[in-house]
Design a protein around this motif. Structure first.
Motif, PDB file in Angstrom:
ATOM      1  N   GLY A 157       0.802  -1.215   0.000  1.00  0.00           N
ATOM      2  CA  GLY A 157       0.000   0.000   0.000  1.00  0.00           C
ATOM      3  C   GLY A 157       0.840   1.273   0.000  1.00  0.00           C
ATOM      4  O   GLY A 157       0.309   2.365   0.136  1.00  0.00           O
ATOM      5  N   LEU A 158       2.143   1.142  -0.148  1.00  0.00           N
ATOM      6  CA  LEU A 158       3.028   2.300  -0.111  1.00  0.00           C
ATOM      7  C   LEU A 158       3.184   2.932  -1.489  1.00  0.00           C
ATOM      8  O   LEU A 158       3.062   2.263  -2.507  1.00  0.00           O
ATOM      9  N   LEU A 159       3.474   4.215  -1.473  1.00  0.00           N
ATOM     10  CA  LEU A 159       3.764   4.963  -2.685  1.00  0.00           C
ATOM     11  C   LEU A 159       5.282   5.075  -2.795  1.00  0.00           C
ATOM     12  O   LEU A 159       5.956   5.426  -1.828  1.00  0.00           O
ATOM     13  N   ASN A 161      13.482   8.825  -7.999  1.00  0.00           N
ATOM     14  CA  ASN A 161      13.909  10.130  -8.505  1.00  0.00           C
ATOM     15  C   ASN A 161      15.329  10.033  -9.023  1.00  0.00           C
ATOM     16  O   ASN A 161      16.249   9.696  -8.273  1.00  0.00           O
ATOM     17  N   VAL A 162      15.491  10.326 -10.302  1.00  0.00           N
ATOM     18  CA  VAL A 162      16.791  10.210 -10.947  1.00  0.00           C
ATOM     19  C   VAL A 162      17.344  11.615 -11.185  1.00  0.00           C
ATOM     20  O   VAL A 162      16.706  12.442 -11.839  1.00  0.00           O
ATOM     21  N   GLN A 178      10.013   5.753  -0.105  1.00  0.00           N
ATOM     22  CA  GLN A 178       8.661   5.233   0.100  1.00  0.00           C
ATOM     23  C   GLN A 178       7.897   6.119   1.081  1.00  0.00           C
ATOM     24  O   GLN A 178       8.446   6.559   2.100  1.00  0.00           O
ATOM     25  N   TRP A 179       6.635   6.335   0.751  1.00  0.00           N
ATOM     26  CA  TRP A 179       5.749   7.186   1.536  1.00  0.00           C
ATOM     27  C   TRP A 179       4.420   6.479   1.743  1.00  0.00           C
ATOM     28  O   TRP A 179       3.999   5.675   0.909  1.00  0.00           O
ATOM     29  N   GLN A 180       3.747   6.824   2.820  1.00  0.00           N
ATOM     30  CA  GLN A 180       2.436   6.240   3.082  1.00  0.00           C
ATOM     31  C   GLN A 180       1.374   6.789   2.144  1.00  0.00           C
ATOM     32  O   GLN A 180       0.398   6.101   1.848  1.00  0.00           O
ATOM     33  N   SER A 181       1.573   8.030   1.650  1.00  0.00           N
ATOM     34  CA  SER A 181       0.577   8.627   0.757  1.00  0.00           C
ATOM     35  C   SER A 181       1.170   9.788  -0.023  1.00  0.00           C
ATOM     36  O   SER A 181       2.222  10.322   0.336  1.00  0.00           O
ATOM     37  N   MET A 182       0.469  10.201  -1.060  1.00  0.00           N
ATOM     38  CA  MET A 182       0.863  11.368  -1.846  1.00  0.00           C
ATOM     39  C   MET A 182       0.780  12.624  -0.974  1.00  0.00           C
ATOM     40  O   MET A 182       1.615  13.522  -1.090  1.00  0.00           O
ATOM     41  N   ALA A 228       6.549   8.728  -9.656  1.00  0.00           N
ATOM     42  CA  ALA A 228       5.773   8.103  -8.584  1.00  0.00           C
ATOM     43  C   ALA A 228       5.291   6.740  -9.068  1.00  0.00           C
ATOM     44  O   ALA A 228       4.812   6.607 -10.196  1.00  0.00           O
ATOM     45  N   TYR A 229       5.412   5.726  -8.215  1.00  0.00           N
ATOM     46  CA  TYR A 229       5.130   4.352  -8.617  1.00  0.00           C
ATOM     47  C   TYR A 229       4.419   3.575  -7.526  1.00  0.00           C
ATOM     48  O   TYR A 229       4.528   3.892  -6.343  1.00  0.00           O
TER      49      TYR A 229
END
Length: 111
Positions: free
Chosen positions: A9-11, A15-16, A64-68, A97-98
């Protein structure tokens, strides 16, 4: 800890940054400082990993983030802004974003 799973469930942000080889370490230092001083303290942050290309022209951050919404809150944090501004003065940035679509491990065979 980085969790790579289809059902986490992670976002994920991959980033390159493209940079000249003589600025690769400087960019890594800037991104490390921004992450240590600001990003990692933001609610919703899960993990990040920095990668350097062997030819010196790329730095990639896997985060990794929990949400946008959590990610956007971090982007608005004034503590990280000077580091990111300085980073963009020496590098170009291609964000992405993936969600995880699949994971693969070696096939185990019985002998």
């Amino acid at each position: 800890m980085t969790i790579i799973s289809e059902d986490s469930g992670l976002l994920t942000f991959i980033n390159v940054f493209t940079v000249s080889p003589d600025n690769q370490q400087k960019l890594i230092d800037l991104l490390t400082q921004a992450t240590d001083l600001s990003v990692r303290h933001t609610k919703g942050f899960v993990s990040a990993a920095l990668h350097r290309s062997l030819d010196g022209t790329k730095v990639t951050m896997y985060a990794q983030w929990q949400s946008m919404e959590a990610y956007q809150a971090m982007r608005g944090d004034p503590v990280a802004t000077p580091y990111l501004t300085e980073a963009l003065a020496i590098a170009t940035f291609e964000p992405g974003a993936y969600n995880v679509a699949g994971t693969f491990t070696p096939q185990v065979t019985d002998q």
